[in-house]
Design an enzyme around this catalytic site. Structure first.
Site, short mmCIF file in Angstrom:
data_model
loop_
_atom_site.label_atom_id
_atom_site.label_comp_id
_atom_site.label_asym_id
_atom_site.label_seq_id
_atom_site.Cartn_x
_atom_site.Cartn_y
_atom_site.Cartn_z
N HIS A 41 6.51 -4.17 43.43
CA HIS A 41 6.25 -4.82 41.89
C HIS A 41 6.88 -6.26 42.00
O HIS A 41 7.51 -6.70 42.84
CB HIS A 41 6.99 -3.82 40.95
N GLU A 42 6.98 -6.87 40.74
CA GLU A 42 7.49 -8.35 40.67
C GLU A 42 9.06 -8.63 41.23
O GLU A 42 9.26 -9.71 41.57
CB GLU A 42 7.26 -8.78 39.19
N HIS A 44 10.20 -6.95 43.65
CA HIS A 44 9.99 -7.16 45.27
C HIS A 44 9.28 -8.52 45.61
O HIS A 44 9.73 -9.29 46.70
CB HIS A 44 9.10 -6.05 45.90
N GLN A 68 18.26 7.63 53.13
CA GLN A 68 19.05 7.29 51.86
C GLN A 68 18.75 8.36 50.95
O GLN A 68 19.09 8.02 49.73
CB GLN A 68 18.93 5.93 51.85
N GLY A 167 17.89 -7.48 46.12
CA GLY A 167 17.81 -7.68 44.60
C GLY A 167 19.34 -7.19 43.76
O GLY A 167 19.64 -6.13 44.37
N GLN A 168 19.73 -7.82 42.97
CA GLN A 168 20.88 -7.41 42.41
C GLN A 168 20.70 -6.32 41.55
O GLN A 168 21.56 -5.68 40.82
CB GLN A 168 21.33 -8.34 41.29
N ASP A 170 20.32 -3.45 42.55
CA ASP A 170 21.16 -2.49 43.33
C ASP A 170 22.36 -3.24 43.60
O ASP A 170 22.65 -3.52 44.81
CB ASP A 170 20.20 -2.04 44.64
P1 AMP Z 1 13.30 -0.78 47.17
O1 AMP Z 1 11.99 -0.80 47.56
O2 AMP Z 1 13.70 -0.07 45.79
O3 AMP Z 1 14.34 -0.34 48.30
O4 AMP Z 1 13.88 -2.34 46.71
C1 AMP Z 1 13.84 -3.26 47.61
C2 AMP Z 1 14.55 -4.47 47.46
O5 AMP Z 1 13.88 -4.84 46.15
C3 AMP Z 1 15.80 -4.31 47.08
O6 AMP Z 1 16.84 -5.20 47.51
C4 AMP Z 1 15.89 -4.18 45.62
O7 AMP Z 1 17.41 -4.56 45.12
C5 AMP Z 1 14.91 -4.97 45.26
N1 AMP Z 1 14.52 -4.72 43.93
C6 AMP Z 1 14.10 -3.61 43.26
N2 AMP Z 1 13.87 -3.59 42.06
C7 AMP Z 1 14.09 -5.01 41.55
C8 AMP Z 1 13.84 -5.63 40.30
N3 AMP Z 1 13.41 -4.88 39.11
N4 AMP Z 1 14.27 -7.03 40.42
C9 AMP Z 1 14.64 -7.62 41.61
N5 AMP Z 1 14.91 -6.90 42.58
C10 AMP Z 1 14.51 -5.64 42.82
#
Ligand code: AMP
Length: 304
Positions: A41-42, A44, A68, A167-168, A170
């Protein structure tokens, strides 16, 4: 690899080969890594864009990491949407290339099709950062961060990036990964970027699609609570008074038993706020019909 190239690859051998070819023709190139679990999504895409701005070669990984997820979590049903993901990455890549005609950029999308591609057969090691992984989300997901650091360490080894983008949203994950990089002297520069939200303020997440219409409304409560608490710190010049007021409200909010937690902590250490704190992190998880929604707001006390 030629100028402005984008490729989808599935094996680490292909990744190593293409990266080596690229570095042979671009010896001074920098490499940026964007680890994801896909279903982009936006949020990523904002990380991908940063890496494209700052690196000659970006490696975006798409891997739903089993380590995880806890035993009763959503590993099986986690959305896997590789074709859509590749289309989104390609769209941004061409938009970026058209906008920056004189800049040469390449992207490798690394999407392993089997667990063994990341965890070689017989793999039994674990990277564990310690105490910080057992608070906040770690209380509810005790093995989660070990799974995250283990996969991120492996991805760092496979991709050997100069920079890595997270992303912050997390927030605890950012602190944990930074600690791993410091402790193990990995020499990779980490970059953390703000949360991307929808128009209502809900932090974008691949798990939002598990929410019913009613739950989507309820979900807004989480960010609203964080903002109310944040505003106390922005408006109140005494940290002690702000903490007192915020703690009272926090306790009110916690009457809602759907919160896994709602905490106000030192934003650098995730320990208790103290007079030396320069950053405050307000972090919460609201659980709606089994879906854990994660969000946070951070206040830099120097720029209030
Ligand atoms: P994930 O695919 O959920 O493991 O996320 C991959 C990366 O995208 C991680 O560094 C997340 O923190 C970041 N991320 C997920 N959602 C968001 C968001 N809404 N805004 C910014 N970064 C995000």
């Amino acid at each position: 690899m030629v100028k402005n190239m984008i490729e989808l690859i599935h094996t680490r051998d292909e990744l190593k080969k293409l990266k080596a070819q690229y570095l042979e023709s671009h010896p001074l190139a920098t490499v940026g890594l964007v680890p994801t679990m896909g279903n982009l999504h936006e949020g990523h895409i904002s990380l991908l864009e940063k890496s494209l701005q700052e690196n000659d070669l970006t490696i975006l990984t798409i891997f739903v990491n089993p380590k995880q997820f806890g035993p009763n979590e959503d590993f099986q049903k986690y959305p896997r949407t590789l074709d859509d993901d590749v289309a989104k990455i390609t769209k941004l890549f061409f938009e970026f290339s058209n906008k920056h005609e004189n800049v040469s950029r390449s992207v490798l999308i690394f999407a392993p099709q089997s667990e063994e591609e990341i965890y070689t057969p017989g793999f039994s090691s674990l990277i564990s950062v310690g105490n910080i992984t057992q608070i906040l989300c770690g209380k509810f997901r005790p093995t989660h961060f070990d799974g995250v650091t283990t996969v991120v360490y492996k991805l760092f080894k496979i991709a050997e990036p100069n920079n890595a983008y997270f992303g912050q949203k997390d927030y605890q994950q950012c602190i944990v990964i930074q600690k791993m990089v410091n402790d193990l002297e990995l020499g990779i520069k980490l970059h953390f970027f703000p949360i991307i939200r929808n128009a209502n303020g809900l932090a974008l997440s691949s798990r939002n699609q598990y929410l019913s219409g009613q739950d989507q409304e309820e979900a807004l409560k989480l960010h609203r609570s964080l903002i109310i608490l944040k505003n106390i710190f922005l408006q109140e010049s005494s940290l002690e008074v702000a903490m007192e007021k915020a703690t009272r409200l926090q306790n009110d909010f916690l009457q809602d038993t759907r919160y896994d937690y709602l905490e106000i902590l030192d934003g650098n250490t995730l320990l208790k706020v103290n007079p030396q704190s320069t950053k405050i992190a307000i972090l919460g998880v609201l659980r709606l019909n089994g879906t854990r929604l994660l969000d946070n707001e951070v206040i830099d006390l120097h720029v209030r």
